[in-house]
Design a protein around this motif. Structure first.
Motif, PDB file in Angstrom:
ATOM      1  N   ALA A  41     -17.636   2.352  -9.547  1.00  0.00           N
ATOM      2  CA  ALA A  41     -16.462   1.703  -8.953  1.00  0.00           C
ATOM      3  C   ALA A  41     -16.079   2.404  -7.646  1.00  0.00           C
ATOM      4  O   ALA A  41     -15.803   1.753  -6.631  1.00  0.00           O
ATOM      5  CB  ALA A  41     -15.296   1.719  -9.941  1.00  0.00           C
TER       6      ALA A  41
ATOM      7  N   SER B  93       2.030   1.736  -3.556  1.00  0.00           N
ATOM      8  CA  SER B  93       0.969   2.251  -4.431  1.00  0.00           C
ATOM      9  C   SER B  93       0.361   3.547  -3.902  1.00  0.00           C
ATOM     10  O   SER B  93      -0.656   4.002  -4.400  1.00  0.00           O
ATOM     11  CB  SER B  93      -0.104   1.192  -4.639  1.00  0.00           C
TER      12      SER B  93
ATOM     13  N   VAL C  53      -0.883   4.275 -11.538  1.00  0.00           N
ATOM     14  CA  VAL C  53      -1.118   3.343 -12.632  1.00  0.00           C
ATOM     15  C   VAL C  53      -0.675   3.965 -13.959  1.00  0.00           C
ATOM     16  O   VAL C  53      -0.230   3.270 -14.866  1.00  0.00           O
ATOM     17  CB  VAL C  53      -2.599   2.886 -12.653  1.00  0.00           C
ATOM     18  N   TYR C  54      -0.704   5.281 -14.023  1.00  0.00           N
ATOM     19  CA  TYR C  54      -0.220   5.950 -15.230  1.00  0.00           C
ATOM     20  C   TYR C  54       1.297   5.807 -15.356  1.00  0.00           C
ATOM     21  O   TYR C  54       1.858   5.943 -16.425  1.00  0.00           O
ATOM     22  CB  TYR C  54      -0.602   7.440 -15.205  1.00  0.00           C
TER      23      TYR C  54
ATOM     24  N   ALA D 232      -2.257   8.332  -5.226  1.00  0.00           N
ATOM     25  CA  ALA D 232      -2.495   6.919  -5.523  1.00  0.00           C
ATOM     26  C   ALA D 232      -3.038   6.718  -6.937  1.00  0.00           C
ATOM     27  O   ALA D 232      -2.611   5.815  -7.655  1.00  0.00           O
ATOM     28  CB  ALA D 232      -3.474   6.333  -4.505  1.00  0.00           C
ATOM     29  N   HIS D 233      -3.969   7.583  -7.342  1.00  0.00           N
ATOM     30  CA  HIS D 233      -4.584   7.352  -8.649  1.00  0.00           C
ATOM     31  C   HIS D 233      -3.671   7.692  -9.821  1.00  0.00           C
ATOM     32  O   HIS D 233      -3.999   7.426 -10.966  1.00  0.00           O
ATOM     33  CB  HIS D 233      -5.925   8.098  -8.755  1.00  0.00           C
TER      34      HIS D 233
ATOM     35  N   LYS E 263     -17.798   5.711 -19.453  1.00  0.00           N
ATOM     36  CA  LYS E 263     -16.617   5.407 -18.657  1.00  0.00           C
ATOM     37  C   LYS E 263     -16.679   6.144 -17.323  1.00  0.00           C
ATOM     38  O   LYS E 263     -16.384   5.573 -16.265  1.00  0.00           O
ATOM     39  CB  LYS E 263     -15.379   5.839 -19.466  1.00  0.00           C
TER      40      LYS E 263
ATOM     41  N   ASP F 231     -10.373   2.784  -2.439  1.00  0.00           N
ATOM     42  CA  ASP F 231      -8.948   2.476  -2.598  1.00  0.00           C
ATOM     43  C   ASP F 231      -8.692   1.742  -3.904  1.00  0.00           C
ATOM     44  O   ASP F 231      -7.779   2.085  -4.655  1.00  0.00           O
ATOM     45  CB  ASP F 231      -8.454   1.616  -1.426  1.00  0.00           C
TER      46      ASP F 231
ATOM     47  N   LEU G  80      -1.293   4.309  -1.274  1.00  0.00           N
ATOM     48  CA  LEU G  80      -2.521   4.318  -0.477  1.00  0.00           C
ATOM     49  C   LEU G  80      -2.181   4.602   0.983  1.00  0.00           C
ATOM     50  O   LEU G  80      -3.041   4.963   1.775  1.00  0.00           O
ATOM     51  CB  LEU G  80      -3.264   2.985  -0.603  1.00  0.00           C
TER      52      LEU G  80
ATOM     53  N   ALA H 207      -8.568  -0.808 -17.343  1.00  0.00           N
ATOM     54  CA  ALA H 207      -7.957  -0.021 -18.419  1.00  0.00           C
ATOM     55  C   ALA H 207      -8.343   1.447 -18.313  1.00  0.00           C
ATOM     56  O   ALA H 207      -8.174   2.206 -19.267  1.00  0.00           O
ATOM     57  CB  ALA H 207      -8.381  -0.581 -19.770  1.00  0.00           C
ATOM     58  N   PHE H 208      -8.838   1.868 -17.161  1.00  0.00           N
ATOM     59  CA  PHE H 208      -9.321   3.246 -17.002  1.00  0.00           C
ATOM     60  C   PHE H 208      -8.254   4.276 -17.386  1.00  0.00           C
ATOM     61  O   PHE H 208      -8.542   5.314 -17.952  1.00  0.00           O
ATOM     62  CB  PHE H 208      -9.757   3.494 -15.552  1.00  0.00           C
ATOM     63  N   SER H 209      -6.998   3.962 -17.067  1.00  0.00           N
ATOM     64  CA  SER H 209      -5.919   4.927 -17.265  1.00  0.00           C
ATOM     65  C   SER H 209      -5.503   5.064 -18.734  1.00  0.00           C
ATOM     66  O   SER H 209      -4.664   5.890 -19.051  1.00  0.00           O
ATOM     67  CB  SER H 209      -4.705   4.494 -16.441  1.00  0.00           C
TER      68      SER H 209
ATOM     69  N   ARG I  69       0.829  -1.209   0.000  1.00  0.00           N
ATOM     70  CA  ARG I  69       0.000   0.000   0.000  1.00  0.00           C
ATOM     71  C   ARG I  69       0.866   1.261   0.000  1.00  0.00           C
ATOM     72  O   ARG I  69       0.471   2.291  -0.546  1.00  0.00           O
ATOM     73  CB  ARG I  69      -0.944   0.004   1.200  1.00  0.00           C
TER      74      ARG I  69
ATOM     75  N   ALA J 170     -10.580   1.686  -6.505  1.00  0.00           N
ATOM     76  CA  ALA J 170     -10.864   2.599  -7.617  1.00  0.00           C
ATOM     77  C   ALA J 170      -9.641   3.465  -7.899  1.00  0.00           C
ATOM     78  O   ALA J 170      -9.265   3.670  -9.052  1.00  0.00           O
ATOM     79  CB  ALA J 170     -12.079   3.465  -7.298  1.00  0.00           C
ATOM     80  N   ALA J 171      -8.988   3.942  -6.831  1.00  0.00           N
ATOM     81  CA  ALA J 171      -7.788   4.759  -7.023  1.00  0.00           C
ATOM     82  C   ALA J 171      -6.690   3.948  -7.712  1.00  0.00           C
ATOM     83  O   ALA J 171      -5.980   4.461  -8.573  1.00  0.00           O
ATOM     84  CB  ALA J 171      -7.290   5.301  -5.683  1.00  0.00           C
ATOM     85  N   LEU J 172      -6.570   2.673  -7.343  1.00  0.00           N
ATOM     86  CA  LEU J 172      -5.551   1.821  -7.983  1.00  0.00           C
ATOM     87  C   LEU J 172      -5.798   1.701  -9.490  1.00  0.00           C
ATOM     88  O   LEU J 172      -4.875   1.459 -10.261  1.00  0.00           O
ATOM     89  CB  LEU J 172      -5.557   0.418  -7.366  1.00  0.00           C
ATOM     90  N   MET J 173      -7.060   1.841  -9.903  1.00  0.00           N
ATOM     91  CA  MET J 173      -7.384   1.771 -11.328  1.00  0.00           C
ATOM     92  C   MET J 173      -7.002   3.060 -12.056  1.00  0.00           C
ATOM     93  O   MET J 173      -7.107   3.149 -13.273  1.00  0.00           O
ATOM     94  CB  MET J 173      -8.894   1.553 -11.537  1.00  0.00           C
ATOM     95  N   GLY J 174      -6.647   4.090 -11.277  1.00  0.00           N
ATOM     96  CA  GLY J 174      -6.324   5.381 -11.878  1.00  0.00           C
ATOM     97  C   GLY J 174      -7.480   6.367 -11.789  1.00  0.00           C
ATOM     98  O   GLY J 174      -7.433   7.441 -12.385  1.00  0.00           O
ATOM     99  N   ILE J 175      -8.524   5.998 -11.057  1.00  0.00           N
ATOM    100  CA  ILE J 175      -9.676   6.893 -10.920  1.00  0.00           C
ATOM    101  C   ILE J 175      -9.390   7.909  -9.818  1.00  0.00           C
ATOM    102  O   ILE J 175      -9.029   7.531  -8.700  1.00  0.00           O
ATOM    103  CB  ILE J 175     -10.941   6.083 -10.571  1.00  0.00           C
ATOM    104  N   ASP J 176      -9.529   9.187 -10.149  1.00  0.00           N
ATOM    105  CA  ASP J 176      -9.365  10.237  -9.154  1.00  0.00           C
ATOM    106  C   ASP J 176     -10.652  10.289  -8.324  1.00  0.00           C
ATOM    107  O   ASP J 176     -11.689  10.759  -8.799  1.00  0.00           O
ATOM    108  CB  ASP J 176      -9.106  11.565  -9.874  1.00  0.00           C
TER     109      ASP J 176
ATOM    110  N   MET K  69      -1.905  -3.158  -9.194  1.00  0.00           N
ATOM    111  CA  MET K  69      -1.943  -4.014  -8.016  1.00  0.00           C
ATOM    112  C   MET K  69      -3.131  -4.961  -8.055  1.00  0.00           C
ATOM    113  O   MET K  69      -4.218  -4.606  -8.480  1.00  0.00           O
ATOM    114  CB  MET K  69      -2.015  -3.142  -6.755  1.00  0.00           C
TER     115      MET K  69
ATOM    116  N   MET L  95     -12.524  -1.046 -16.084  1.00  0.00           N
ATOM    117  CA  MET L  95     -11.951  -0.188 -15.050  1.00  0.00           C
ATOM    118  C   MET L  95     -10.443  -0.411 -14.950  1.00  0.00           C
ATOM    119  O   MET L  95      -9.687   0.513 -14.663  1.00  0.00           O
ATOM    120  CB  MET L  95     -12.613  -0.448 -13.699  1.00  0.00           C
TER     121      MET L  95
END
Ligand SMILES: Nc1ncnc2c1ncn2[C@@H]1O[C@H](COP(=O)(O)OP(=O)(O)O)[C@@H](O)[C@H]1O
Ligand SMILES: [Mg+2]
Lengths: 237, 353
Positions: free
Chosen positions: B222, A50, A76-77, A72-73, B215, B228, A52, A103-105, A47, B230-236, A82, A101
């Protein structure tokens, strides 16, 4: 240069200190495993990487960049994905939406489609259940989904938190086969496990955590020979 | 059977009696009314259509409660003020001047469009400001804290707009093209009711499409499940929460315009009762569920509109239509007691925060 360099991090939950100076290095292309008993600080380490959890001391570098400047968000970019502890699938979303989700980034739709095919190739079960609500999946299928979702980010470094937890022995085998395959296809992996036996079969190197500290780090061949590791984690008397 | 009887405790018994009394009152009143038959058929259809229109307004406002609850597990009691702030502003700065200059009746569609845009903009701005300043810093606080803050924010905006625009009721001009009734397949309906119902249906379908298909909509769902991850997915997550508030406030803004078209007046206190009613509707349908909010709104509107004439009249109550709020809040209490998860949704959960 190492892809990931965790340098002497200290992390707290309120006043409780969870990490007391953890240092971990992962080289590009490796599988590195982090083993330790419940509460040792494995999840907290992931954590912290990443973002968190924000370490109070120490630094984390990914690909030569200091990660403390990112939220944290944003990670992934940078190429870090994780598979969280307990899988963390979005139970009310469909399997397909969970993968979306992942592939959200990204916005390179052609490549996303390619990676989706790759995930379905790795886990044909997910393709069958694509439009099913993810909460209805079995434990093994949820693990596939969590892994597939992380792969949809096309990460350079994959953090996996106890992927074998709670799975039947046959499924555990296949989880570790998958880990090996993902690694062969070019993804560096930092694998947290309580199942040291299995983790040592796939990893190159390992770290042993005890109460927030690294007490051992070595190649898996040497760790397997280590008396303390044998007693505490491999069940050898 | 005997064992089961022994397991029944006093509270259960009281609740059963409570249920039975309500059912008897409703059934008895309804039968009495139907026997007396005090109203012509036309009155009933009008009442039903009015109920659907009123329910559509509740549904639009209820969306905001349900979305925010879904994402933050928080009851945003200031939501009624998002509804009020937009249309108040648009009435004073747009609708009234446009009416005086004749612009409103010369270009009714353009006028309504402008009014709607301004209303939504103000409602959304107030919502974003409230979320950013009053709610976000408390995101990790115990759940009672944001709840109390929301009540405070509600009062804040009421008195803010009272200070800004004055405390008197402000007339919203009538649009000549929306005056009167039309006959649709033998049923005579107020034109304004048609506008409300059609607009609400379109908005609800659009909203559902947004949340389910886009999206951004998926990312909001999500975030609602796990911030948490969701943030790991890159979502702000902060951004997703802001969007959630904005979407809820736009629905409330539209509801404000429709409310003004039907009732032709606005007031700084106008958000309070519709806000609580819409909250009731959201709970009724199952808070957190979008179809639930729509259904709950419709159900509540219908019940309020048809209920007094149908089952209170027959009981010999002198002014049954004064009791529609009593019906609404009785329903809220009944739902909270007997089916806290609502018609479609989940329980108002303790453990989920
Ligand atoms: N959310 C939390 N709040 C307080 N303490 C926590 C929290 N999460 C973990 N801890 C504590 O931090 C320590 C490390 O936990 P964790 O990193 O989850 O260990 P592991 O993953 O190795 O089981 C434990 O002592 C645990 O009790
Ligand atoms: Mg753990």
């Amino acid at each position: 240069m190492a892809i990931l360099e965790v340098n002497n991090i200290h992390a707290y939950y309120g006043n409780i200190q969870a990490l007391r100076g953890i240092s971990v290095t992962v080289e590009e292309g490796e599988i590195v495993t982090l083993i330790g008993a419940n509460g040792a600080g494995k999840t907290t380490t992931l954590r912290a990487i990443s973002r968190l959890v924000n370490p109070r001391e120490g630094s984390i570098q990914f690909d030569g960049e200091d990660l403390s400047q990112f939220k944290a968000h944003e990670l992934v970019y940078k190429g870090v994905a994780m598979v969280p502890e307990g899988r963390g699938i979005f139970a009310k979303l469909t399997v397909g939406e969970n993968l979306d989700m992942g592939a959200f980034s990204r916005d390179d739709s052609a490549n996303i489609q390619e990676d989706l095919e790759r995930v379905f190739d790795l886990f044909p079960r997910l393709k069958e259940r694509r439009s099913q609500v993810a909460g209805t999946l079995s434990g093994g299928e949820q693990q596939m989904l969590a892994t597939g979702r992380a792969l949809m980010a096309n990460p350079r470094l994959l953090l996996m938190d106890e992927p074998s937890m709670g799975l039947a022995p046959v499924l555990v085998e296949s989880v570790f086969e998958t880990i090996q395959r993902i690694n062969k296809e070019g993804t560096t992996i930092l694998l947290v496990e309580q199942n040291a036996m299995m983790a040592f079969q796939v990893a190159n190197r390992g770290y042993v955590l005890q109460t927030g500290e690294i007490v051992l780090s070595d190649s898996v061949e040497n760790l397997r020979q280590n008396e303390m590791v044998q007693k505490a984690y491999l069940g050898v008397e | 059977m005997l064992r089961r009887l022994q397991d029944v405790n006093v509270l259960d018994l009281v609740l059963w009696v409570f249920r039975a009394v309500i059912i008897v009152i409703v059934v008895w009143g309804t039968i009495a009314t139907l026997i007396e038959n005090p109203y012509p058929a036309q009155t009933w259809t009008e009442t039903i259509v009015a109920g659907i229109a009123q329910g559509s307004l509740y549904a639009l406002i209820a969306i905001g409660y349900t979305l925010v609850y879904g994402v933050l597990f928080m009851i945003n009691f200031a939501h009624g003020e998002f509804f009020m702030s937009g249309i108040m502003t648009a009435t004073i700065f747009l609708a009234q001047p446009m009416s005086e200059t004749g612009f409103l009746d010369n270009y009714p569609v353009l006028s309504l469009l402008l009014i709607t845009i301004v209303t939504m903009t103000v409602s959304v701005a107030i919502a974003l400001l409230t979320e950013r300043v009053a709610y976000r810093p408390l995101r990790k606080a115990p759940r009672l804290v944001p709840l109390i803050t929301a009540i405070g924010a509600s009062f804040f905006w009421q008195y803010f707009f009272r200070g800004l625009y004055g405390s008197e009721v402000k007339p919203f001009p009538q649009l000549a093209s929306l005056a009167g009734k039309v006959s649709l397949g033998g049923i005579v309906i107020l034109k304004t009711h048609i506008v409300v119902i059609v607009a609400a249906i379109l908005m609800l379908i659009g909203l559902y499409g947004f949340v389910m298909r886009t999206k951004t909509g998926k990312s909001i769902r999500a975030v609602a499940e796990n911030k948490d991850v969701a943030a790991l997915m890159g979502i702000d997550v902060d951004r997703a929460v802001s969007i959630t508030f904005a979407v809820g406030a736009s629905m409330a803004g539209i509801a404000g315009v429709l409310y003004a078209i039907v009732f032709r007046q606005v007031h700084f206190f106008m958000g309070f009762i519709p806000g609580i009613k819409a909250f009731t509707a959201a709970v009724l349908g199952g808070i957190g569920s979008i179809p639930g909010a729509a259904l709950g709104g419709l159900f509540l509107g219908m019940f309020e509109s048809v209920g007094p004439g149908l089952f209170l009249e027959g009981l010999g109550i002198p002014a049954p239509h004064q009791l529609k709020d009593v019906i609404a809040f009785t329903m809220l209490v009944l739902v909270l007691i007997f089916r806290p998860q609502g018609i479609l949704g989940e329980r108002l959960a303790e453990e989920k925060a």
